[in-house]
Design an enzyme around this catalytic site. Structure first.
Site, PDB file in Angstrom:
ATOM      1  N   ASP A 367     -25.019 -50.869   3.836  1.00 20.53           N
ATOM      2  CA  ASP A 367     -23.622 -51.143   4.688  1.00 20.53           C
ATOM      3  C   ASP A 367     -23.081 -52.285   4.340  1.00 20.53           C
ATOM      4  OD1 ASP A 367     -21.900 -52.165   7.382  1.00 20.53           O
ATOM      5  OD2 ASP A 367     -23.184 -50.067   7.728  1.00 20.53           O
ATOM      6  N   ASP A 368     -21.925 -52.924   4.713  1.00 23.04           N
ATOM      7  CA  ASP A 368     -21.075 -53.855   4.346  1.00 23.04           C
ATOM      8  C   ASP A 368     -21.821 -55.078   3.657  1.00 23.04           C
ATOM      9  OD1 ASP A 368     -18.768 -55.782   4.058  1.00 23.04           O
ATOM     10  OD2 ASP A 368     -18.653 -55.750   6.295  1.00 23.04           O
ATOM     11  N   ASP A 479     -15.418 -46.794   6.891  1.00 19.82           N
ATOM     12  CA  ASP A 479     -15.308 -47.733   7.926  1.00 19.82           C
ATOM     13  C   ASP A 479     -13.596 -48.084   7.629  1.00 19.82           C
ATOM     14  OD1 ASP A 479     -15.462 -49.242  10.090  1.00 19.82           O
ATOM     15  OD2 ASP A 479     -17.414 -50.375   9.346  1.00 19.82           O
ATOM     16  N   ASP A 549     -20.320 -49.123  17.831  1.00 17.94           N
ATOM     17  CA  ASP A 549     -21.294 -50.496  17.270  1.00 17.94           C
ATOM     18  C   ASP A 549     -22.062 -50.600  18.559  1.00 17.94           C
ATOM     19  OD1 ASP A 549     -20.097 -50.695  14.851  1.00 17.94           O
ATOM     20  OD2 ASP A 549     -18.738 -52.299  15.397  1.00 17.94           O
TER      21      ASP A 549
HETATM   22  C1  GLA Z   1     -18.194 -52.184  11.602  1.00 18.44           C
HETATM   23  C2  GLA Z   1     -18.923 -50.766  11.720  1.00 18.44           C
HETATM   24  C3  GLA Z   1     -20.541 -51.434  11.787  1.00 18.44           C
HETATM   25  C4  GLA Z   1     -20.758 -52.319  10.608  1.00 18.44           C
HETATM   26  C5  GLA Z   1     -19.778 -53.289  10.337  1.00 18.44           C
HETATM   27  C6  GLA Z   1     -19.836 -53.864   8.735  1.00 18.44           C
HETATM   28  O1  GLA Z   1     -18.048 -52.871  12.721  1.00 18.44           O
HETATM   29  O2  GLA Z   1     -18.807 -50.165  12.890  1.00 18.44           O
HETATM   30  O3  GLA Z   1     -21.610 -50.381  12.004  1.00 18.44           O
HETATM   31  O4  GLA Z   1     -20.595 -51.258   9.396  1.00 18.44           O
HETATM   32  O5  GLA Z   1     -18.294 -52.871  10.365  1.00 18.44           O
HETATM   33  O6  GLA Z   1     -18.724 -54.928   8.826  1.00 18.44           O
END
Ligand code: GLA
Length: 741
Positions: A367-368, A479, A549
């Site tokens: 992810d991020d 995203d 989320d």
């Molecule tokens: C958003 C997404 C999360 C995650 C964060 C990362 O909030 O919905 O699932 O990927 O960004 O910064």
């Protein structure tokens, strides 16, 4: 499936044995709406459906002085303003000479088999055997514009899709200020309006209220379809339930600003309109140009809300998501976000992947935080190269290690965004949305890239393409973590700034189109701070979406239940996360968390290195269960049984199309010791005559017993005072698999 045309009285009847949709050419040449509902036999003349009992009212204005004909009282297909109908119009133009239009007059029509493809816009699709389309051409000589109203009827579904295109056939520019994609006048307003409302972390909660005189609407002007209102409304008869009576559903295949409104007039006619939100919209249409508005999907159900949902689900599974994903089973994934947030390096990630692989997880998603110098959310968006400190050997090295474990590799991107603290900003600050000399509004420390510009889209395409190839990527989580403020593009002329929002989303679609065309086997999961862009426009490109989320199992009951009103279960990204939950701090069992997440595209969002042996063994069983029933979850009919919006319990089930298998989920949020009523759950959609065995309890029941008498739930759900109870306390649930003989 047929489209009947009566050339003499210019009546058009679209029918497929399930629904009928009928309209005609009115006396003034515009289109009148005659009927939308359960299928009726075709006949020569439906003009008696037209309202003729015009109430005497001083306020009525008559077409050509004919007291039997007022635009205020007929039902329209695509209403205009200025000729005697004083309700909201579907279209509004601005011309050089100040003309607003004289009304659109029928000119011609064309019927084709199948469904013409939209250029640059997502839409449902169908081949020649699956649907027929009629496009009606109307002209307005005063504004020199042609209007094309398209209607597609699908052979197997109680569904009509509608769209509109406007062509400038004059020599001067015309500005479109409003162009709704569909409008229908329902003859009465005895309905409840249903919609899905919420916010971040509380998406798509079901709202219902009686229609009342005047305008009621839901909308987004955020540059995304939004967490706050999904582009969906339904009109439900007040007598309709989850499983019976009439419901009409409308869903907009679009991911940006929208308006869905119902106007109940003084004669209780309910006008339903769906389209691009006119707020800030002004499209310059030069001579010979044509503007295509997005599509609206309209579903009729005589089997309540659940019947409507099943039609949306079937249509989207078969005619919206792209070909490979109709049949491919989606991998069970692990996402490192809640496991590590920004704090990771290659070694840590590989250990997580190894541990996840042992559990049976198939896809590792990073992810991020993997790019630029991103240790929190203040920097690096736009710098799509690996963070050298965290990943000194680069992404391909990590990807290879993951692949060598026998897992697929996936990555998070937020392509539409930029942090001022980034290299991209240093080289291309002119790419941001807004006037840089003004004080721009930030969201999550980031600005938005101007996707209305082709060079921006092309730049992102090249960056993402390169990474996809070098890492042999299998999956992308796309995203979008803020809405659009300061809407302005330096690349657009001043008189075209009203085009910005639509051009922006066309840019997003263009990037999706380029990527999915070149990499049809890369699975895209859309996301917008959770479920902020959960709409059919996105599903055209990305067959699954991160629903929220909020990963708390109890909260997810409402979110997933609400989402299921429109979207197929297999599109709803749902993961088992750690307990206590990071959003609510609520502790629930692993069982409860998985029992909720099974009803979606399944995955884990926790650190497997923190699990004990017992938890690991439970997870292995969960993965086995999901893998076994994956195709049932993908293809089956979904039934909502008990609503979390109405009670302490939730229940739903999925039945295979041949009715031989079913998966039932039952959830009880708070325990109720020594309940008054017997715990019985009435099932749906089974075959009366089939004997079903419940795999978990080995009990057998006939389909009719399970549906009409109900499935007895175990004593465990009757509170803590039973010494036989294996489960106790709050947040209890069970999933049963039923196998028919
Ligand atoms: C958003 C997404 C999360 C995650 C964060 C990362 O909030 O919905 O699932 O990927 O960004 O910064």
């Amino acid at each position: 499936m047929n489209i009947f045309v009566n050339e003499e009285n210019k009546q058009f009847h679209l029918t497929n044995g399930k629904i009928s949709y009928i309209f005609n050419v009115l006396k003034n040449g515009s289109l009148g709406h005659l009927y939308f509902g359960k299928s009726i036999k075709n006949r020569d003349d439906f003009s008696h459906f037209l309202r003729t009992d015009i109430p005497t009212a001083a306020s009525c204005h008559f077409f050509q002085d004919d007291p039997a004909y007022s635009l205020e009282t007929v039902n329209h297909e695509y209403p205009v303003y200025g000729k005697g109908d004083f309700r909201d119009a579907a279209i509004e133009l601005e011309t050089k000479d100040g003309r607003i239009g004289n009304g659109y007059v029928f000119k011609d029509y064309k019927i084709s088999h199948g469904k013409p493809k939209f250029n640059g816009l997502p839409a449902t699709y169908a081949n020649e055997k699956e649907a027929s389309t009629i496009t009606v051409q109307l002209v307005d000589e005063s504004t020199h514009t042609n209007l094309y109203l398209s209607y597609t009827i699908f052979q197997h579904y109680p569904v009509i899709t509608r769209s509109v295109a406007l062509e400038n056939v004059g020599t001067d520019d015309v500005y479109i200020k409003k162009i709704m994609s569909s409008s229908i006048d329902f003859p009465d307003s005895d309905y409840k309006m249903i919609h899905l409302a919420g916010t971040w972390s509380r998406e798509r909660h079901i709202e219902a209220h009686d229609l009342r005189p005047g305008v009621q609407s839901i909308a987004s002007i955020r540059g995304a379809s939004s967490h706050h209102h999904n582009p969906f409304i339904a009109l439900k008869r007040k007598t309709a339930t989850e499983h019976e009576n009439e419901v009409y559903g409308f869903n907009f295949v679009y991911s940006s600003n929208f308006l869905a409104q119902v106007e109940v007039d003084h004669y209780e006619v309910a006008r339903v309109m769906v389209g691009i939100h006119p707020h800030q919209f002004r499209w310059k249409l030069a001579a010979n140009e044509c503007f295509q508005a997005p599509e609206v999907v309209m579903v009729y159900s005589e089997k309540g809300l659940n019947g409507m949902s099943q039609s949306f689900h079937d249509l989207y599974r078969n005619h919206l998501i792209s070909e490979p994903w109709k049949t491919v089973e989606r991998p069970i994934l692990i996402n490192n976000w809640e496991a590590t947030y920004f704090d990771f390096d290659e070694e840590k990630l590989v250990r997580i992947a190894e541990s996840a692989r042992e559990l049976g997880i198939e896809l590792f998603v990073l992810d991020d935080g993997w790019f630029g110098k991103r240790n929190d959310d203040t920097s690096s968006l736009g710098d799509w190269y690996a963070d050298e400190e965290k990943l000194p050997k680069g992404l391909p090295s990590l990807a290879k290690k993951v692949n060598d474990l026998g897992m697929q590799f996936g990555l998070w991107f937020e392509p539409e965004m930029i942090n001022p603290n980034s290299q991209l900003y240093q080289s291309h600050s002119e790419w941001v949305v807004g006037r840089r000399e003004e004080h721009l509004t930030f969201g999550r420390n980031q600005l938005v890239l101007d996707f209305s510009r082709e060079e921006v889209v092309q730049y992102l395409f090249e960056k993402m393409r390169d990474i996809i190839i070098k890492t042999q990527l299998s999956y992308i989580k796309w995203d979008m973590n803020r809405n659009i403020t300061d809407a302005f593009s330096v690349a657009l002329k001043i008189d075209q700034q009203g085009e910005f929002f639509h051009r922006y989303i066309l840019g997003v679609y263009a990037l999706y189109e380029k990527l999915t065309t070149e990499f049809p086997n890369v699975l895209f999961e859309s996301c917008a701070g959770g479920g902020g862009r959960f709409d059919p426009g996105m599903f055209y490109y990305a067959p699954q979406a991160w629903a929220s989320d909020n990963t708390d199992a109890v909260e997810r009951l409402k979110i997933q239940y609400g989402t299921s009103l429109v979207y197929p279960i297999y599109s709803i990204g749902s993961h088992v996360s750690a307990s206590p939950n990071h959003q609510t701090l609520r502790a629930t069992s692993l069982e409860m968390r998985a029992n909720t997440a099974y009803f979606g595209t399944f995955g884990y969002e926790l650190n497997p290195l923190e699990l004990n042996e017992e938890e690991r063994s439970i997870i292995k069983d969960q993965i086995r269960l999901y893998t076994t029933h994956r195709s049932l979850i993908r293809d089956g009919d979904f039934y909502r049984l008990l609503s979390p919006f109405e009670q302490n319990e939730t229940a739903w089930m999925i039945v295979s199309k041949d009715k031989k298998e079913a998966l039932v989920g039952y959830y009880k949020v708070l325990t109720t010791p020594n309940s008054k009523k017997q715990q019985i759950l009435s099932l749906k959609g089974l075959d009366d005559d089939v004997l079903y065995t419940i795999e978990e309890t080995k009990q057998s029941f006939c389909g009719d017993e399970l549906m009409y008498r109900g499935l007895p739930l175990s004593i465990e759900f009757n509170g803590v005072n039973s010494n036989k109870a294996e489960r106790g306390g709050d947040y209890q649930s069970v999933v049963y698999f039923l196998k028919g003989k």
